[in-house]
Design a protein around this motif. Structure first.
Motif: not given
Ligand code: BT5
Length: 240
Positions: A123-134
């Motif tokens: 398996y591959v885990i693709v982690g995405i962090g996107l600054n939205v309203n934070n």
């Protein structure tokens, strides 16, 4: 988007309030979880960047990890993340680009990062962090930006998640079926090409970024000789 084929990404969604890291949680369920499972959390207490760095992830951002099972090993899978983020941002009228290999930047500031972790062919885990309203913490104010800051209003995270799974589904399909198309798009979106950069990976290079090759590596012109970099951290430098 290809019509008439079943969507893989987001078929199952695990929504958590707080977790140490969605990537760690995803890894703990990856073996049994169906491909395309999305783990998302309102906040992460120990969000991870690459090489043991910290990813700041308070409530209001999109912090998610997707479990993928392509059945083969290909490090270019990392680009599914940034290309999807770019399309999501475009849906909200925000132009952005890739800072090779895993960052998405808007006008000189980082809006998203991608962390890929894998276990062989399993398996591959693709982690995405996107600054939205934070909120962006004080120490990152110069280097980071959020969608809220750019569009001036809160963005509903459920709408954003729909857009993200839609685009990831399309890019993941392209990655599996025709990675040359994926790489062509990466090349078009990589804004550092032509710029003078410092790359710290196994070795340290300073030179002009020339191209992203089909195998995903970055080609640098270091004092007239071409060097290929497979992995590293890129910083933009003023012209010498
Ligand atoms: C990354 O690492 O950019 C990968 C970030 C991946 C985060 C996601 S969130 C969901 C999933 N679960 C996790 O635990 N992680 C993934 P890297 O290229 O190493 O960048 C890390 C650097 O970015 C830090 O050293 C800071 O300088 C900066 N940074 C930290 N938090 C940030 C934020 N929220 N926005 C912009 N920059 C940030």
């Amino acid at each position: 988007m290809v019509l008439g084929v079943e969507k893989i990404i987001g078929k199952k969604i695990v929504a958590l309030k707080e977790v140490s890291s969605t990537n760690d949680y995803a890894r703990s369920i990856a073996e049994e979880a169906p491909e395309g499972t999305v783990v998302l959390a309102e906040s992460q207490s120990a969000g991870k960047g690459r090489n043991g760095r910290r990813w700041v992830s308070p409530k209001g951002g999109l912090w998610m990890s997707v479990i993928l099972k392509p059945g083969f090993v290909d490090p270019r899978i990392v680009f599914v993340g940034p290309l999807s983020v770019i399309d999501v941002l475009a849906d909200f009228g925000i132009p952005s680009g890739i800072k090779w290999p895993n960052d998405v930047w808007v006008r000189g500031q980082k809006i998203a990062g991608v962390l890929v972790e894998s276990k062989g062919k399993e398996y591959v885990i693709v982690g995405i962090g996107l600054n939205v309203n934070n909120p962006i913490p004080e120490e990152l104010r110069d280097t980071a930006v959020s969608m809220f800051e750019l569009v001036g209003k809160e963005i509903p995270l459920d709408v954003l998640l729909k857009s993200m799974t839609f685009h990831m589904d399309a890019w993941y399909r392209i990655f599996r079926e025709d990675p040359a198309i994926l790489m062509q798009k990466v090349r078009e979106r990589t804004f550092i090409l032509g710029m003078f950069v410092e790359v710290i990976g196994g070795e340290r290079f300073v030179g002009r970024a020339v191209d992203v090759l089909d195998d995903g590596s970055l080609l640098l012109d270091v004092g007239g000789s071409l060097r290929k970099v497979i992995y590293g951290d890129v910083s933009i430098r003023p012209l010498p």
